[in-house]
Design a protein around this motif. Structure first.
Motif, mmCIF file in Angstrom:
data_model
loop_
_atom_site.group_PDB
_atom_site.id
_atom_site.type_symbol
_atom_site.label_atom_id
_atom_site.label_comp_id
_atom_site.label_asym_id
_atom_site.label_seq_id
_atom_site.Cartn_x
_atom_site.Cartn_y
_atom_site.Cartn_z
ATOM 1 N N MET A 1 52.156 72.354 124.481
ATOM 2 C CA MET A 1 52.749 74.089 124.442
ATOM 3 C C MET A 1 53.177 74.362 123.319
ATOM 4 O O MET A 1 53.060 75.526 122.783
ATOM 5 C CB MET A 1 53.678 74.362 125.639
ATOM 6 N N GLU A 2 53.985 73.379 122.267
ATOM 7 C CA GLU A 2 54.445 73.782 121.124
ATOM 8 C C GLU A 2 53.480 74.370 120.035
ATOM 9 O O GLU A 2 53.990 75.547 119.455
ATOM 10 C CB GLU A 2 55.109 72.525 120.423
ATOM 11 N N VAL A 3 52.155 74.040 119.990
ATOM 12 C CA VAL A 3 51.312 74.567 119.169
ATOM 13 C C VAL A 3 50.930 76.009 119.313
ATOM 14 O O VAL A 3 50.572 76.730 118.632
ATOM 15 C CB VAL A 3 50.161 73.794 118.968
ATOM 16 N N PHE A 4 50.964 76.352 120.818
ATOM 17 C CA PHE A 4 50.355 77.625 121.221
ATOM 18 C C PHE A 4 51.758 78.610 120.986
ATOM 19 O O PHE A 4 51.426 79.943 121.045
ATOM 20 C CB PHE A 4 50.067 77.584 122.707
ATOM 21 N N ASN A 5 52.854 78.142 120.921
ATOM 22 C CA ASN A 5 54.006 78.909 120.782
ATOM 23 C C ASN A 5 54.264 79.796 119.437
ATOM 24 O O ASN A 5 54.764 80.805 119.393
ATOM 25 C CB ASN A 5 55.407 78.066 121.167
ATOM 26 N N LYS A 6 53.629 78.921 118.448
ATOM 27 C CA LYS A 6 53.745 79.458 117.299
ATOM 28 C C LYS A 6 52.525 80.056 116.616
ATOM 29 O O LYS A 6 52.245 80.599 115.492
ATOM 30 C CB LYS A 6 54.315 78.502 116.135
ATOM 31 N N ALA A 7 51.508 80.217 117.592
ATOM 32 C CA ALA A 7 50.192 80.565 117.135
ATOM 33 C C ALA A 7 49.913 82.159 117.582
ATOM 34 O O ALA A 7 50.130 82.410 118.922
ATOM 35 C CB ALA A 7 49.089 79.762 117.666
ATOM 36 N N LYS A 8 49.625 83.119 116.708
ATOM 37 C CA LYS A 8 49.086 84.167 117.231
ATOM 38 C C LYS A 8 47.352 84.232 117.758
ATOM 39 O O LYS A 8 47.042 84.785 118.716
ATOM 40 C CB LYS A 8 49.084 85.300 116.097
ATOM 41 N N ALA A 9 46.665 83.430 116.999
ATOM 42 C CA ALA A 9 45.435 82.989 117.586
ATOM 43 C C ALA A 9 44.938 81.521 117.114
ATOM 44 O O ALA A 9 45.526 80.973 116.221
ATOM 45 C CB ALA A 9 44.582 84.017 116.627
ATOM 46 N N VAL A 10 43.986 81.079 117.800
ATOM 47 C CA VAL A 10 43.527 79.730 117.726
ATOM 48 C C VAL A 10 41.949 79.592 117.850
ATOM 49 O O VAL A 10 41.313 80.471 118.214
ATOM 50 C CB VAL A 10 44.199 78.572 118.793
ATOM 51 N N ARG A 11 41.642 78.609 117.208
ATOM 52 C CA ARG A 11 40.132 78.134 117.474
ATOM 53 C C ARG A 11 40.420 76.823 118.136
ATOM 54 O O ARG A 11 41.264 75.742 117.972
ATOM 55 C CB ARG A 11 39.413 77.788 116.164
ATOM 56 N N LEU A 12 39.507 76.449 119.008
ATOM 57 C CA LEU A 12 39.472 75.284 120.120
ATOM 58 C C LEU A 12 38.021 74.566 119.596
ATOM 59 O O LEU A 12 37.022 75.219 119.901
ATOM 60 C CB LEU A 12 39.376 75.757 121.523
ATOM 61 N N ARG A 13 38.033 73.331 119.332
ATOM 62 C CA ARG A 13 37.177 72.540 118.705
ATOM 63 C C ARG A 13 36.845 71.625 119.665
ATOM 64 O O ARG A 13 38.052 70.667 120.210
ATOM 65 C CB ARG A 13 37.391 71.963 117.297
ATOM 66 N N ALA A 14 35.655 71.284 120.508
ATOM 67 C CA ALA A 14 35.640 70.237 121.274
ATOM 68 C C ALA A 14 35.265 68.961 120.708
ATOM 69 O O ALA A 14 35.285 68.811 119.437
ATOM 70 C CB ALA A 14 34.320 70.823 122.187
ATOM 71 N N HIS A 15 34.875 67.809 121.708
ATOM 72 C CA HIS A 15 34.757 66.653 120.974
ATOM 73 C C HIS A 15 33.628 66.256 119.996
ATOM 74 O O HIS A 15 33.567 65.250 119.286
ATOM 75 C CB HIS A 15 34.629 65.744 122.351
ATOM 76 N N LYS A 93 44.665 82.432 133.737
ATOM 77 C CA LYS A 93 45.899 81.728 133.122
ATOM 78 C C LYS A 93 45.533 80.101 133.010
ATOM 79 O O LYS A 93 44.657 79.427 133.880
ATOM 80 C CB LYS A 93 46.968 81.659 134.221
ATOM 81 N N TRP A 94 45.814 79.496 131.993
ATOM 82 C CA TRP A 94 45.527 78.175 131.532
ATOM 83 C C TRP A 94 46.789 77.379 131.044
ATOM 84 O O TRP A 94 47.869 78.112 130.463
ATOM 85 C CB TRP A 94 44.598 78.176 130.144
ATOM 86 N N GLU A 95 47.001 76.275 131.683
ATOM 87 C CA GLU A 95 48.287 75.486 131.117
ATOM 88 C C GLU A 95 47.959 74.297 130.346
ATOM 89 O O GLU A 95 46.927 73.432 130.425
ATOM 90 C CB GLU A 95 48.716 74.731 132.372
ATOM 91 N N PRO A 96 48.215 74.256 129.013
ATOM 92 C CA PRO A 96 48.110 73.468 127.928
ATOM 93 C C PRO A 96 48.626 72.016 128.487
ATOM 94 O O PRO A 96 50.047 72.179 128.955
ATOM 95 C CB PRO A 96 48.691 73.874 126.759
ATOM 96 N N VAL A 97 48.004 70.940 128.060
ATOM 97 C CA VAL A 97 48.480 69.800 128.631
ATOM 98 C C VAL A 97 48.459 68.738 127.203
ATOM 99 O O VAL A 97 47.360 68.652 126.925
ATOM 100 C CB VAL A 97 47.981 69.157 129.906
ATOM 101 N N GLN A 98 49.431 68.335 126.590
ATOM 102 C CA GLN A 98 49.387 67.544 125.244
ATOM 103 C C GLN A 98 49.011 66.161 125.668
ATOM 104 O O GLN A 98 49.273 65.642 126.735
ATOM 105 C CB GLN A 98 50.767 67.658 124.824
ATOM 106 N N GLU A 99 47.899 65.813 124.831
ATOM 107 C CA GLU A 99 47.440 64.524 124.990
ATOM 108 C C GLU A 99 46.969 63.897 123.367
ATOM 109 O O GLU A 99 46.101 64.218 122.997
ATOM 110 C CB GLU A 99 46.282 64.157 125.859
ATOM 111 N N GLY A 100 48.471 62.955 123.156
ATOM 112 C CA GLY A 100 48.189 62.991 121.579
ATOM 113 C C GLY A 100 48.117 64.176 120.710
ATOM 114 O O GLY A 100 49.176 65.089 120.857
ATOM 115 N N PHE A 101 47.193 64.124 119.746
ATOM 116 C CA PHE A 101 47.093 65.451 118.733
ATOM 117 C C PHE A 101 46.049 66.374 119.556
ATOM 118 O O PHE A 101 45.901 67.361 119.058
ATOM 119 C CB PHE A 101 46.616 64.893 117.312
ATOM 120 N N GLN A 102 45.786 66.258 120.609
ATOM 121 C CA GLN A 102 44.892 67.187 121.364
ATOM 122 C C GLN A 102 45.484 67.730 122.405
ATOM 123 O O GLN A 102 46.504 67.314 123.006
ATOM 124 C CB GLN A 102 43.494 66.444 121.587
ATOM 125 N N VAL A 103 44.882 68.711 123.230
ATOM 126 C CA VAL A 103 45.122 69.365 124.301
ATOM 127 C C VAL A 103 44.153 69.332 125.426
ATOM 128 O O VAL A 103 42.924 69.335 125.177
ATOM 129 C CB VAL A 103 45.841 70.800 124.092
#
Length: 483
Positions: A1-15, A93-103
């Motif tokens: 959740m930390e990465v989303f707390n300080k972000a105004k906007a994001v891109r999400l990159r898949a595997h 609503k989405w709940e971010p779940v940290q897994e290593g460096f990814q979510v």
């Protein structure tokens, strides 16, 4: 959740190195390799301590986990763009779940946002589901790229959401955004022609790989081999690089705190089992200097002051005016790449203790027909021997019902076996599908024929074409007794 707390906007990159995109029909969600489209940007809205909403910057609609099946009789429901109606806020609503460096992004019904691979209609689609096999477990993992505030503020000022032009391509783009892009392009030209570089901090010290082969520090000795970093471009972008030390390890932005209770995270040398987003850096021009941005929006920072800060290197966002210059670096190009069109890109290593194998060559040179010269490798301060081969390279694409190439996009993987059955199983696991026939195309008549007995000798990259057994062509092979 930390990465989303300080972000105004994001891109999400898949595997598969494709980005989550809000499509033009104001309904569909899909994947695309076009990172420069505004449709890849999602505005973050916090709704609780554990929850967020993601709103498309291009469409103004929210990412929603619907209860509609993607395909009848198959697992996985549609992910869509919707307007938020009163009483239905829970669907976005989405709940971010940290897994290593990814979510992982968990939906209201406990399933996860999934970027699908395989053949159409799965290819480039996005659903929400639970992974049912180990081969598709990584499909629910996402790299989060924080959109730089310069970029976001400029794009958010547009009154129209309908355009899908790349950043900086329109005349009305704000000056700050155009300037940022122009500078970024200029600095990438420097990296593109560079084989080895040095980075000098605001304190007139160089970024140095410590002799313990783990720490990264600052050092005034600019002639040391430890301050030389080899430049490698990642395969999915010409604006993202990796930096390799003289010990053959990569500059990594770890998630370990440098000091407990203090801001700033450790920057280290690392050689992980596979390439991760923590090894990726985006050079950003800042006047006559540059900043190196992590995939999470932090910057490579050369610390000053008293020990233990003195000579240390972390990644962080400067919070005070007195430390804002600590993220600025001078670039010295030490060795120039003789073939400037060749980018050095590497695949995921299977063995952390073995040298990495060359994956692909970008720009105008074919990915399957070129390799950097052995002179480009100088790991451990003097060895010019080429890396050991870990198996062989398999380059593959899918054929349609008529045996024609379905698209021009080739995929590739490393394969250590010899048998066709082993290769077939490996490809099925990689793509998350079953019932594949591995074929080769005849150079005489261009027709496809199944590879039946043994793979050809290992004389470089093996190009194959995949056909589904359930397709028309697969049925013909079976009638002819070729399967």
């Amino acid at each position: 959740m930390e990465v989303f707390n300080k972000a105004k906007a994001v891109r999400l990159r898949a595997h598969n190195d494709k980005y989550l995109v809000a499509d033009d029909d104001n309904q569909t969600i899909r994947q695309s390799r076009n990172r420069t489209s505004r449709k890849t940007i999602w505005v973050v809205e916090a709704v609780s301590d554990q929850g967020i909403r993601l709103k498309s910057l291009a469409r103004g609609r929210y990412l929603s986990a619907s209860d509609l099946p993607f395909l009848l009789g198959m697992t996985g429901n549609k992910v869509m763009q919707v307007e938020v109606e009163k009483g239905s806020e829970w669907m976005v609503k989405w709940e971010p779940v940290q897994e290593g460096f990814q979510v992982k992004l968990r939906s209201w019904c406990g399933t996860y946002l999934r970027g699908n691979g395989g053949t159409p209609p799965w290819r480039n689609s996005v659903t929400h589901d639970q992974p049912h096999t180990s081969a598709t477990g990584k499909w629910i993992l996402w790299d989060v790229e924080i959109v730089d505030h310069f970029e976001f503020d400029g794009l958010a000022s547009f009154s129209s959401f309908a355009s899908d032009e790349p950043f900086g391509s329109e005349p009305p783009t704000p000056l700050t955004t155009k300037t940022q892009i122009r500078h970024s392009s200029s600095v990438m030209d420097l990296f593109r022609n560079a084989k080895t570089i040095r980075l000098r901090s605001h304190h007139k010290k160089y970024l140095s790989a410590d002799e313990d082969e783990e720490s990264v520090v600052q050092d005034r000795n600019g002639s040391s081999k430890n301050v030389r970093w080899t430049v490698e471009f990642v395969s999915f972008s010409d604006a993202i690089i990796r930096l390799k030390s003289c010990y053959g390890k990569y500059l990594m932005a770890s998630n370990q705190p440098f000091l407990l209770g203090m801001t700033g995270r450790k920057v280290m040398q690392a050689r992980p089992e596979r390439f991760e987003s923590s090894l990726e850096w985006e050079p950003v021009k800042d006047g006559s200097f540059l900043r190196l941005k992590t995939r999470y929006g932090n910057y490579l920072r050369a610390n000053g002051g008293v020990p233990p800060w003195r000579n240390s290197v972390t990644h962080d966002v400067p919070h005070r005016a007195s430390t804002k210059d600590w993220i600025l670096w001078d670039l010295d190009v030490v060795d120039i790449e003789t073939q400037s069109s060749v980018h050095k890109t590497l695949d995921h290593p299977s063995d952390p203790d073995s040298p990495l194998e060359v994956d692909s060559i970008s720009s105008s040179v074919s990915q399957d027909s070129a390799r950097p010269s052995t002179a480009e490798y100088n790991v451990g301060g003097g060895s010019n021997s080429p890396p050991k081969s870990e198996g062989r390279r398999i380059s593959f694409l899918f054929a349609d019902e008529n045996g024609e190439d379905e698209d021009s996009e080739r995929h590739s993987l490393n394969f250590n076996g010899k048998g066709v059955e082993d290769l077939t199983r490996k490809l099925e696991e990689e793509m998350g599908i079953e019932g594949v026939v591995v074929c080769t195309r005849s150079p005489l008549n261009g027709k496809l024929y199944p590879i039946r007995l043994q793979l050809p000798p290992n004389n470089g990259t093996l190009k194959v074409v995949l056909v589904l057994k359930s397709s028309t062509l697969g049925s013909e092979f079976e009638k002819q007794g070729l399967l």
